[in-house]
Design an enzyme around this catalytic site. Structure first.
Site, PDB file in Angstrom:
ATOM      1  N   THR A  55       4.200  -9.078  51.833  1.00 24.02           N
ATOM      2  CA  THR A  55       5.196  -8.055  51.521  1.00 24.02           C
ATOM      3  C   THR A  55       5.457  -7.251  52.779  1.00 24.02           C
ATOM      4  O   THR A  55       4.552  -7.016  53.564  1.00 24.02           O
ATOM      5  CB  THR A  55       4.702  -7.134  50.389  1.00 24.02           C
ATOM      6  OG1 THR A  55       5.611  -6.015  50.305  1.00 24.02           O
ATOM      7  CG2 THR A  55       3.307  -6.586  50.655  1.00 24.02           C
ATOM      8  N   GLY A  56       6.725  -6.859  52.973  1.00 29.21           N
ATOM      9  CA  GLY A  56       7.049  -6.086  54.169  1.00 29.21           C
ATOM     10  C   GLY A  56       8.459  -6.370  54.626  1.00 29.21           C
ATOM     11  O   GLY A  56       9.268  -6.895  53.855  1.00 29.21           O
ATOM     12  N   THR A  57       8.771  -6.025  55.871  1.00 27.30           N
ATOM     13  CA  THR A  57      10.100  -6.281  56.416  1.00 27.30           C
ATOM     14  C   THR A  57      10.227  -7.781  56.663  1.00 27.30           C
ATOM     15  O   THR A  57       9.732  -8.312  57.651  1.00 27.30           O
ATOM     16  CB  THR A  57      10.319  -5.474  57.708  1.00 27.30           C
ATOM     17  OG1 THR A  57       9.989  -4.111  57.434  1.00 27.30           O
ATOM     18  CG2 THR A  57      11.759  -5.550  58.153  1.00 27.30           C
ATOM     19  N   ARG A  59      21.781 -12.292  52.135  1.00 24.81           N
ATOM     20  CA  ARG A  59      20.546 -12.223  52.929  1.00 24.81           C
ATOM     21  C   ARG A  59      19.352 -12.754  52.136  1.00 24.81           C
ATOM     22  O   ARG A  59      19.162 -12.419  50.975  1.00 24.81           O
ATOM     23  CB  ARG A  59      20.272 -10.768  53.343  1.00 24.81           C
ATOM     24  CG  ARG A  59      18.956 -10.583  54.126  1.00 24.81           C
ATOM     25  CD  ARG A  59      17.826 -10.095  53.244  1.00 24.81           C
ATOM     26  NE  ARG A  59      16.662  -9.664  54.016  1.00 24.81           N
ATOM     27  CZ  ARG A  59      15.485  -9.326  53.480  1.00 24.81           C
ATOM     28  NH1 ARG A  59      15.329  -9.347  52.180  1.00 24.81           N
ATOM     29  NH2 ARG A  59      14.488  -8.959  54.235  1.00 24.81           N
ATOM     30  N   VAL A  60      18.544 -13.600  52.772  1.00 29.92           N
ATOM     31  CA  VAL A  60      17.319 -14.093  52.170  1.00 29.92           C
ATOM     32  C   VAL A  60      16.148 -13.593  53.005  1.00 29.92           C
ATOM     33  O   VAL A  60      16.178 -13.684  54.233  1.00 29.92           O
ATOM     34  CB  VAL A  60      17.318 -15.638  52.091  1.00 29.92           C
ATOM     35  CG1 VAL A  60      15.972 -16.169  51.629  1.00 29.92           C
ATOM     36  CG2 VAL A  60      18.425 -16.117  51.152  1.00 29.92           C
ATOM     37  N   ASP A  78      11.633 -13.119  53.359  1.00 29.05           N
ATOM     38  CA  ASP A  78      10.521 -14.059  53.567  1.00 29.05           C
ATOM     39  C   ASP A  78       9.901 -14.557  52.261  1.00 29.05           C
ATOM     40  O   ASP A  78       9.281 -15.627  52.261  1.00 29.05           O
ATOM     41  CB  ASP A  78       9.426 -13.404  54.410  1.00 29.05           C
ATOM     42  CG  ASP A  78       8.800 -12.198  53.703  1.00 29.05           C
ATOM     43  OD1 ASP A  78       9.560 -11.374  53.170  1.00 29.05           O
ATOM     44  OD2 ASP A  78       7.561 -12.093  53.677  1.00 29.05           O
ATOM     45  N   THR A 126       7.823  -5.783  47.065  1.00 32.08           N
ATOM     46  CA  THR A 126       7.699  -7.173  46.658  1.00 32.08           C
ATOM     47  C   THR A 126       6.482  -7.234  45.757  1.00 32.08           C
ATOM     48  O   THR A 126       5.621  -6.375  45.845  1.00 32.08           O
ATOM     49  CB  THR A 126       7.449  -8.056  47.909  1.00 32.08           C
ATOM     50  OG1 THR A 126       8.558  -7.969  48.778  1.00 32.08           O
ATOM     51  CG2 THR A 126       7.209  -9.501  47.550  1.00 32.08           C
TER      52      THR A 126
END
Lengths: 340, 340
Positions: free
Chosen positions: B257-259, B234-235, B237, B206
């Site tokens: 940024t991340g899962t 899929r959306v 965060d 991201t």
């Protein structure tokens, strides 16, 4: 004799405890729902229409409570209660959803479990009869939290949820609501300086539930058709975790209703939870701080239902009215509509 | 003499102040960016590739800083900095977006202004070259905060944003990344008990920015292609206000940024802001509490950049590495990649 007397006194002291132990204490459960906030006044309501709303809210409350009394989870109760309101044309969710600018019905929903913080949401779906159940399927059966549009619909179809033709969501009342809004839009364009108000009550609305189950776990859910005349693709606060829906066993369960854009920008559901958890406010104080103080200052209208793990709940709103109610272990539903 | 001496001493004392007042103090600005977190180690990187990342991050930092030095707004800086990374194939945003399970590129983005708490977001868009600019258009030119899919694309087209053919987002590296993930998915299905890890670095990522402008206003923005092999619709965060993106002059500006699923469930951006505002934690403490304590406990990997109105910033992450950097009034960009 002395020994006998002592024994009988001891027995007399113990009997009430034994009786209490046999008579099982009712589970410590609580179920709170809302059916949308807006310009809902006694003057705008006939006794017949008011009764329809009260009856349907009571039915939804009883449905959730029965599940909680049988030891069902807070997620089960939230889903079941919301399905009752989604299936009714009275509320702006499921069957009674409002129309977009293009004359379509695009539905949003979310659900969250307080114990695991698992969450699921769908947005912009047009063929799923019960969006709250699709949100639950995303939570439990997908690796994702939020799915939108056609992708969400394909997923719900694969999961075996009930799919309907988009015309299922057509109701005369909501169609008329859109026509009125389109007229007002034209008037506004013709007279940019005149203040032409939208009819709040027909324009938006949302349904939601928060539950505390016998195991002490919280859950929250929200479902909506959005706002009448919304632009194609607009997503409101209901399916946004932290905005319209939030549940955390470390704080509270929250479901919101109102002008979604303000609820997203003020991260209302999580802000209430943070004020409760980090500042030690009560559910009433946290709710008032956000709904009355922060949102009123920017004319962000709406309300929220808030529930903590002790069963304390609050139902603040800054609009004329909010369909709302609660039911506890005694099984008596309490429904309120106006400021009172 | 005495009087003259006193006057000359007074003059000597006053001169430095006068000189200072003439020599204008540099504006109190700060610009911080990230380019994604994941399994980024020295061993996995050639010096040439590392240089490409460093150069592009420095370019983005300088772009934002130049705007802030000229008195531009924090929103201007955030948008411009992110556009540089969106236009590069190196980062998982814009041109370098990863592929969905179906082999498409679906992009998400959000932007938020700390002064007014205005916000805009788009999700699941496939033809908008710079999603961050579409998010800004939603913020400034629509009554809504979030728009998804085709509706968001029609709006962006009407607003005159640059529209591209979906093939613009095709890059060989990301296509190979999807093929690898699809193979791993097959292996997982064949051997459900084997632990087959995804290649984190190619799988997600991201870009994001937080800025403090000379007027003392914060802003935050985030843009992403999501995760490789994500399901249709899929959306994550990034476009969720309060999850991946948040800015409030009363607290901080945050981009994550991340899962994404963990960042939504833990409402990471707003939780960091709430810990700063309600518990009085510093940007470092608030970031560590959420990124290290809360997310590490549930194996939610990723990081965040956090900036307050005093110019204090933090860049916590719990993954192997995070592309990150900052630049202040002196115009010297600082770029970091690994844990160091």
């Amino acid at each position: 004799m002395r020994l006998m007397k002592r024994l009988s006194i001891l027995l007399a002291l113990l009997i009430p405890f034994a009786a209490n132990a046999q008579e099982k204490a009712p589970p410590h459960i609580m179920f709170v729902m809302h059916g949308g906030a807006g310009t809902i006044t006694r003057g705008s309501m006939t006794p017949e229409v008011e009764k329809q709303y009260r009856d349907k809210l009571e039915e939804a409350l009883r449905t959730g409570q029965a599940i909680l009394m049988k030891g069902g989870t807070s997620v089960d109760a939230v889903e079941a209660g919301i399905r009752v309101l989604e299936d009714s044309p009275l509320f702006n969710a499921g069957k009674g959803a409002v129309f977009t600018h293009e004359g379509k019905n695009e539905l949003d929903s979310a659900i969250m479990e307080g114990k695991t913080k698992m969450a699921g949401a769908v947005a912009g779906v047009t063929i799923i009869r019960n969006p709250i159940s699709a949100a639950r399927a995303v939570m439990e059966k997908s690796p994702h939290v939020m799915m939108v549009g056609r992708g969400a619909e394909l997923f719900a179809t694969k999961m075996g949820l009930e799919i309907v033709d988009p015309s299922y969501f057509w109701t005369e009342r909501r169609w008329k609501g859109l026509q009125q809004e389109l007229l007002k839009e034209q008037e506004r364009q013709a007279n940019p300086h005149a203040e032409i108000k939208s009819d709040d009550e027909t324009r938006h609305g949302t349904v939601g539930a928060v539950a505390l189950d016998a195991a002490g776990n919280l859950a929250a859910g929200t479902s909506t058709g959005g706002t009448t005349n919304k632009q194609y693709g607009r997503v409101g606060d209901s399916p946004i975790i932290g905005a319209g829906t939030y549940a955390d066993n470390d704080s509270v369960a929250v479901s919101c209703t109102g002008t979604g854009e303000f609820f997203i920008r003020w991260t209302v559901a999580h802000d209430i939870a943070a004020l409760y958890q980090y500042k030690g406010l009560t559910v009433e104080q946290a709710g008032n701080e956000v709904i009355h103080k922060k949102l009123e200052a920017v004319k962000g209208d709406g309300g929220a239902i808030i529930l903590d793990r002790k069963g304390n709940f609050a139902m603040p709103f800054n609009s004329e009215g909010m369909y709302r109610g609660w039911i506890g272990p005694d099984g008596v539903p309490h429904v309120l509509i106006y400021k009172e």
